[in-house]
Design a protein around this motif. Structure first.
Motif, mmCIF file in Angstrom:
data_model
loop_
_atom_site.group_PDB
_atom_site.id
_atom_site.type_symbol
_atom_site.label_atom_id
_atom_site.label_comp_id
_atom_site.label_asym_id
_atom_site.label_seq_id
_atom_site.Cartn_x
_atom_site.Cartn_y
_atom_site.Cartn_z
ATOM 1 N N TYR A 139 47.518 41.331 39.903
ATOM 2 C CA TYR A 139 47.213 40.327 40.928
ATOM 3 C C TYR A 139 47.977 39.023 40.728
ATOM 4 C CZ TYR A 139 43.925 37.941 37.735
ATOM 5 O OH TYR A 139 43.365 37.258 36.695
ATOM 6 N N LYS A 140 48.582 38.811 39.532
ATOM 7 C CA LYS A 140 49.378 37.593 39.279
ATOM 8 C C LYS A 140 50.880 37.852 39.390
ATOM 9 C CE LYS A 140 46.317 34.965 36.277
ATOM 10 N NZ LYS A 140 46.205 34.295 34.981
ATOM 11 N N ARG A 141 51.270 39.059 39.760
ATOM 12 C CA ARG A 141 52.696 39.392 39.807
ATOM 13 C C ARG A 141 53.381 38.782 41.024
ATOM 14 N NH1 ARG A 141 51.709 45.512 37.989
ATOM 15 N NH2 ARG A 141 51.321 45.029 35.801
ATOM 16 N N THR A 191 45.323 23.986 34.745
ATOM 17 C CA THR A 191 46.177 25.098 35.164
ATOM 18 C C THR A 191 46.618 24.971 36.617
ATOM 19 O OG1 THR A 191 44.232 26.426 35.727
ATOM 20 C CG2 THR A 191 45.152 26.724 33.517
ATOM 21 N N GLY A 192 46.070 24.008 37.364
ATOM 22 C CA GLY A 192 46.490 23.841 38.747
ATOM 23 C C GLY A 192 45.496 23.030 39.553
ATOM 24 N N ARG A 193 45.675 23.067 40.873
ATOM 25 C CA ARG A 193 44.791 22.358 41.801
ATOM 26 C C ARG A 193 44.087 23.378 42.689
ATOM 27 N NH1 ARG A 193 42.697 17.879 41.751
ATOM 28 N NH2 ARG A 193 42.990 17.410 43.927
ATOM 29 N N LYS A 194 42.819 23.148 42.948
ATOM 30 C CA LYS A 194 42.026 24.075 43.760
ATOM 31 C C LYS A 194 42.633 24.261 45.151
ATOM 32 C CE LYS A 194 37.357 24.914 45.397
ATOM 33 N NZ LYS A 194 36.010 24.368 45.524
ATOM 34 N N LYS A 195 43.131 23.178 45.743
ATOM 35 C CA LYS A 195 43.659 23.274 47.109
ATOM 36 C C LYS A 195 44.914 24.140 47.183
ATOM 37 C CE LYS A 195 46.557 19.158 47.104
ATOM 38 N NZ LYS A 195 46.937 17.959 47.784
ATOM 39 N N ASN A 196 45.574 24.389 46.041
ATOM 40 C CA ASN A 196 46.787 25.206 46.033
ATOM 41 C C ASN A 196 46.521 26.678 45.704
ATOM 42 O OD1 ASN A 196 48.215 22.851 46.492
ATOM 43 N ND2 ASN A 196 48.713 22.544 44.346
ATOM 44 N N LEU A 197 45.257 27.017 45.392
ATOM 45 C CA LEU A 197 44.928 28.385 44.982
ATOM 46 C C LEU A 197 45.408 29.415 45.990
ATOM 47 C CD1 LEU A 197 41.297 28.658 43.571
ATOM 48 C CD2 LEU A 197 43.430 29.202 42.418
ATOM 49 N N ILE A 198 45.898 30.521 45.463
ATOM 50 C CA ILE A 198 46.242 31.673 46.290
ATOM 51 C C ILE A 198 45.088 32.661 46.109
ATOM 52 C CG2 ILE A 198 47.821 33.627 46.560
ATOM 53 C CD1 ILE A 198 50.013 31.792 45.297
ATOM 54 N N ILE A 199 44.490 33.113 47.207
ATOM 55 C CA ILE A 199 43.438 34.128 47.152
ATOM 56 C C ILE A 199 44.097 35.442 47.560
ATOM 57 C CG2 ILE A 199 41.115 34.795 47.873
ATOM 58 C CD1 ILE A 199 41.247 31.945 46.638
ATOM 59 N N THR A 200 44.141 36.394 46.630
ATOM 60 C CA THR A 200 44.810 37.670 46.910
ATOM 61 C C THR A 200 43.955 38.544 47.824
ATOM 62 O OG1 THR A 200 43.853 38.849 45.033
ATOM 63 C CG2 THR A 200 45.903 37.607 44.628
ATOM 64 N N LYS A 201 44.537 39.652 48.295
ATOM 65 C CA LYS A 201 43.811 40.588 49.158
ATOM 66 C C LYS A 201 42.569 41.133 48.463
ATOM 67 C CE LYS A 201 47.791 42.660 49.940
ATOM 68 N NZ LYS A 201 48.824 43.620 50.299
ATOM 69 N N ASN A 202 42.615 41.228 47.132
ATOM 70 C CA ASN A 202 41.483 41.745 46.359
ATOM 71 C C ASN A 202 40.481 40.648 45.998
ATOM 72 O OD1 ASN A 202 42.758 44.220 46.417
ATOM 73 N ND2 ASN A 202 43.772 43.895 44.467
ATOM 74 N N GLY A 203 40.705 39.424 46.500
ATOM 75 C CA GLY A 203 39.788 38.326 46.237
ATOM 76 C C GLY A 203 40.003 37.615 44.914
#
Length: 189
Positions: free
Chosen positions: A164-166, A85-97
């Motif tokens: 959180y994915k919007r 589903t993706g790469r860890k280094k590209n993860l977005i961490i939202t304000k809610n974690g």
């Protein structure tokens, strides 16, 4: 549906399973574990490296109790097929974690014909999609207001995902994204 690929082996012919969207089945003698914190794929087995030669710090960063941290995010279905589903280094961490894979959103948005290229990232605390539209398709389809139509695509995507994915911001590009030598969009990290 499920298809079967046939691979010739020294022993004769054996069937290899195939599932659309999967990178393949977990190999024999390889264990796969998904990190519950961030969905990183961890692997362990005889064919997995035991460390970097004379590089203890790098080895410690890459391996944990014999498990290789692949840096890839994904899941394994109940039939043993692995999906990325993706790469860890590209993860977005939202304000809610919450952990959000930008590639997952990009893959969904890029199924629309009006979207030629898309890059999803965090921008000023929200998820932003930057899109280079397929102008040729827009002309053929009679789309007069391309930004408005792209916003409709975003709104439609947003209806089917948790908050959180919007995607909260849309940026429309006038030219293609810069690419790597392998023709992948360059990310700014």
């Amino acid at each position: 549906g499920r298809n079967a690929l046939v691979e010739l082996d020294r022993d004769g012919v054996r069937k290899i399973g195939f599932q659309f969207g999967s990178i393949g089945e977990v190999m024999p003698d390889v264990q796969v574990r998904i990190d519950p914190e961030n969905s990183e794929i961890l692997v362990k087995g005889k064919t997995v490296m035991s460390g970097y030669y004379k590089m203890p710090e790098e080895t410690a960063a890459a391996l944990e109790d014999g498990w290789l941290k692949t840096g890839d995010l994904g899941y394994v279905d109940d039939e043993g097929f692995v999906y990325l589903t993706g790469r860890k280094k590209n993860l977005i961490i939202t304000k809610n974690g919450e952990n959000v894979s930008p590639e997952e959103i990009e893959n969904k948005l890029s199924t629309k014909r009006l979207v030629a290229e898309v890059l999803v990232r965090e921008a000023e605390g929200v998820i932003e999609a930057e899109i280079f539209p397929n102008q040729e398709y827009a002309t053929k389809a009679g789309v007069e207001d391309v930004p408005a139509k792209l916003q409709e695509i975003i709104d439609s995507y947003n209806k089917d995902v948790p908050a959180y994915k919007r995607v909260y911001r849309l940026k429309v590009r006038k030219e293609e994204f810069p690419k790597t030598a392998s023709q992948k969009i360059k990310r700014e990290n």
